[in-house]
Scaffold this active site. Structure first.
Site, PDB file in Angstrom:
ATOM      1  N   ALA A 251      29.920  30.882  39.900  1.00 12.84           N
ATOM      2  CA  ALA A 251      31.058  30.492  40.844  1.00 12.84           C
ATOM      3  C   ALA A 251      32.889  30.185  39.885  1.00 12.84           C
ATOM      4  O   ALA A 251      33.675  29.933  40.060  1.00 12.84           O
ATOM      5  CB  ALA A 251      31.112  29.342  41.407  1.00 12.84           C
ATOM      6  N   ALA A 252      32.710  30.907  38.657  1.00 14.81           N
ATOM      7  CA  ALA A 252      33.885  29.955  37.096  1.00 14.81           C
ATOM      8  C   ALA A 252      35.083  31.103  38.621  1.00 14.81           C
ATOM      9  O   ALA A 252      35.826  31.100  38.333  1.00 14.81           O
ATOM     10  CB  ALA A 252      33.690  30.375  36.093  1.00 14.81           C
ATOM     11  N   GLY A 253      35.139  32.211  38.385  1.00 11.68           N
ATOM     12  CA  GLY A 253      35.494  33.800  38.985  1.00 11.68           C
ATOM     13  C   GLY A 253      35.914  32.861  40.489  1.00 11.68           C
ATOM     14  O   GLY A 253      37.297  33.498  40.787  1.00 11.68           O
ATOM     15  N   ASP A 254      34.578  32.291  40.924  1.00 11.86           N
ATOM     16  CA  ASP A 254      35.528  32.501  42.510  1.00 11.86           C
ATOM     17  C   ASP A 254      36.391  31.136  42.955  1.00 11.86           C
ATOM     18  O   ASP A 254      37.646  31.066  42.935  1.00 11.86           O
ATOM     19  CB  ASP A 254      34.320  32.225  43.365  1.00 11.86           C
ATOM     20  CG  ASP A 254      33.218  32.709  43.626  1.00 11.86           C
ATOM     21  OD1 ASP A 254      33.619  34.279  43.855  1.00 11.86           O
ATOM     22  OD2 ASP A 254      31.943  32.737  43.728  1.00 11.86           O
TER      23      ASP A 254
HETATM   24  O1  RIB Z   1      29.774  33.987  42.425  1.00 13.49           O
HETATM   25  C1  RIB Z   1      28.944  33.353  42.926  1.00 13.49           C
HETATM   26  C2  RIB Z   1      28.231  33.776  43.733  1.00 13.49           C
HETATM   27  O2  RIB Z   1      28.208  34.977  44.098  1.00 13.49           O
HETATM   28  C3  RIB Z   1      27.181  32.671  44.694  1.00 13.49           C
HETATM   29  O3  RIB Z   1      27.585  31.173  44.891  1.00 13.49           O
HETATM   30  C4  RIB Z   1      26.323  33.563  45.458  1.00 13.49           C
HETATM   31  O4  RIB Z   1      25.616  33.290  46.813  1.00 13.49           O
HETATM   32  C5  RIB Z   1      27.070  34.946  45.052  1.00 13.49           C
HETATM   33  O5  RIB Z   1      27.692  34.968  46.738  1.00 13.49           O
END
Ligand code: RIB
Length: 316
Positions: A251-254
């Site tokens: 989730a670093a990109g998120d």
């Molecule tokens: O980017 C990370 C996410 O990718 C995770 O939380 C997982 O659920 C997938 O969607």
């Protein structure tokens, strides 16, 4: 005044397995721990924007099971409006199995489940949210027709469109490229989408230029510990990452995407928003899990104060 952000995408319950190293094909390895953490790219981005103070509303789908309830509850705790998230009877809540090795690197398998119900009809039902928002952000874990419908609708209404092309599609419909204000791939995604093979800074730049030619206005390539490459038809700037010991890059990109759009929506310049998001994701990689790794606003503001050089326009 903060402009409103609409984030449309997936919600998954992540089953995170920590292990010394990833299994090879056909191999069995022993894991250390199994934890359940709220995730999903759309939800992680909405959670980040909300936690960092954005005026965010999320559209996405979960099942009527208890996992769905937990995911909605977590999103709402970030300050994001989760009241329009749809619960569907037919499918279970989306799940992701995430392997994290000793280096903090991960491999992810997503089972979409209810995310597949995030369709065009549902977006049409929530048309007013498009009208009320200034920024509309998507990733690629819901049906493509819904993403393309949403991007076209947002553009038609004059909104700023952000697409995080993850997981990367091979390509996009012709008219979609030019509807994208900010495309935010990582290095493998930019290569895949542009048909380039060379995993080097030159290869990445070539790939990004190729996508600019198709009509994308701005590209931000997230490069992990190397930072972020910002490129459009006027400039190419590398924003270096803050140096940290990574524990889990999930989730670093998120986190980067959610923080970037939150920054823009509160009036930061693109340069400031990239720096803000770069610092937010430098914290996320030092913590385990997806939504569990997202920093709060005070932490990021503190890092901005400590690390930014005003003479360089607020960059690291
Ligand atoms: O980017 C990370 C996410 O990718 C995770 O939380 C997982 O659920 C997938 O969607």
């Amino acid at each position: 005044m903060k402009e409103r952000i609409l984030i449309i995408g997936s919600l998954n319950m992540d089953m995170v397995i920590e292990m010394k190293r990833m299994p090879l094909k056909g191999e069995t390895v022993l894991g250390n721990t199994l934890t359940y953490v709220p995730g999903g790219k759309g939800a992680n981005q909405a959670y980040t924007s909300g936690k960092l103070g954005g005026a965010v509303v999320m559209l996405g789908c979960v099942g009527t099971d208890s996992l769905g309830e937990k995911l909605i509850g977590n999103i709402a705790r970030s300050g994001t409006d989760a009241s329009h998230i749809r619960r569907v009877e037919e499918e279970p809540t989306g799940t992701a199995v995430i392997y994290v090795d000793e280096e903090g690197d991960n491999s992810i398998v997503v089972v979409s489940g209810a995310n597949g119900a995030c369709d065009v009809e549902y977006l049409k039902e929530n048309h007013s949210l498009f009208e009320e928002s200034a920024y509309v952000m998507f990733q690629m874990e819901i049906p493509y027709e819904a993403i393309f419908y949403g991007i076209r609708k947002a553009k038609e209404l004059g909104k700023t469109v952000v697409l995080n092309p993850a997981p990367a599609p091979d390509t996009l419909p012709e008219d979609i490229w030019e509807s994208i204000d900010y495309l935010t791939p990582n290095e493998t995604e930019v290569l895949k989408m542009s048909g380039q093979r060379e995993m080097s800074m030159e290869g990445i730049k070539r790939g990004a230029r190729c996508l600019l030619q198709k009509g994308v206005k701005n590209i931000l390539v997230t490069l992990g510990d190397k930072g972020v490459l910002f490129i459009n038809d006027k400039e190419e700037v590398l924003y270096p990452a803050r140096s940290v010991e990574a524990l889990d890059t999930t989730a670093a990109g998120d986190c980067f995407n959610g923080a970037f759009v939150a920054g823009l929506a509160e009036g930061m310049s693109v340069e400031e928003a990239i720096t803000f998001a770069n610092l937010a994701s430098s914290v996320a990689v030092t913590r385990k899990g997806a939504q569990s790794s997202i920093p709060d606003r005070e932490e990021v503001d503190e890092l901005v104060k400590e690390n930014c050089n005003v003479d360089k326009g607020g960059r690291l």
